[in-house]
Scaffold this motif. Structure first.
Motif: not given
Length: 307
Positions: A102, A170, A231, A244, A246-250, A252, A306
């Motif tokens: 990360y 999310a 996700g 946080a 990272q961009t992880v699909r679905n 939050a 973040w």
């Protein structure tokens, strides 16, 4: 028959023209024609059907083309393997847990690659207990492990300190919030490490401090696996705040509302003092310089910016 003759045959077979094949091989046409004829005589078959205007592969030639290509390819593989073995390309074997990617490990690898581009860094993502076994046995030179888990026999250095955040789907109502309490989180379907790791899990300890026990419905030994399950909508999880980044699909990420001043997750770099090659020592030196340049890595509160 030798590899040179096979290369000559393949060139003619692919060009179906002795003149073009000779130019491709950087040789004159008559010697090429003579070489192919000698090959046919030695094999006792005609590899080509020749006429004044055309050159075509015979049935025997078509079969031989397949095998010749395969032989030439295998010869090239053997050559490269021998050269690689002779070169003895130096390497550093690095084991890690997912959260090391990360923030910390990629930056150190960039510096390492720039300093010694000829050294190969081999990466292995595995759990902390298995890393420790591998470091002790010499399978891995450097490990990025969860700090606090016993690693007798290894030397270590703290490289990152982080708070905790909740990971929620999310597309769930929870995602509309910016924070959540541990008591509320415990009421959700929960994803956490396998029970064999629970006694040493900071996650379980956090819930115990507020007097609740999460409803564990799924187990996952790796943080990245937990986030994938979140996700997919299978539950929520409590993860280190660096996730946080990272961009992880679905998925939050929510702040934890509880006042937990001592709640923090720590990443350590571990190694065995008897398994230090020159390349490994350089990696450690570059890592230490990176840590000195980035003291915020040990600030567990830095993550609040973040979210």
């Amino acid at each position: 028959m030798d590899l040179r003759q096979m290369r000559q045959f393949v060139a003619v077979a692919e060009e179906l023209h002795f003149g073009r094949a000779a130019a491709r091989l950087n040789m004159a046409q008559p010697p090429l024609s003579q070489a192919i004829r000698r090959l046919e005589i030695s094999m006792g078959v005609d590899l080509f059907n020749r006429s004044k205007r055309n050159v075509e592969l015979s049935a025997a030639g078509s079969v031989f083309l397949v095998e010749a290509r395969r032989t030439l390819l295998q010869a090239e593989v053997a050559r490269k393997m021998a050269q690689s073995a002779a070169a003895e390309t130096p390497e550093v074997r690095i084991s890690f847990i997912g959260p090391a990617l990360y923030q910390v490990l990629p930056e150190i690898l960039v510096r390492f690659r720039a300093a010694v581009p000829h050294v190969h860094a081999r990466l292995f993502e595995i759990t902390t207990p298995l890393q420790i076994d591998g470091i002790l046995s010499g399978d891995y030179h450097i490990g990025f492990i969860t700090h606090g888990i016993r690693h007798a026999g290894c030397e270590s250095k703290l490289v990152e300190r982080s708070g905790f955040v909740a990971a929620v789907p999310a597309n769930s109502p929870l995602a509309a919030r910016s924070s959540i309490s541990l008591a509320e989180l415990a009421e959700q379907p929960f994803i956490m490490p396998p029970r064999k790791f629970s006694d040493q899990s900071e996650t379980m300890n956090l819930f115990k401090t507020v007097g609740v026990v999460p409803k564990v419905e799924q187990e996952a030994s790796q943080t990245n696996t937990s986030l994938s399950l979140v996700g997919a909508g299978l539950g929520c999880s409590l993860v280190m705040a660096t996730a946080a980044l990272q961009t992880v699909r679905n998925v939050a990420f929510l702040r934890i509302e509880d006042d937990l001043p001592n709640a923090q997750w720590e990443l350590a770099m571990a190694w065995h003092p008897e398994h230090l090659s020159d390349e490994t020592k350089l990696f450690l030196d570059l890592a230490n310089r990176y840590l000195a340049d980035n003291p915020q890595l040990l600030n567990a509160e830095a993550y609040r910016g973040w979210l």
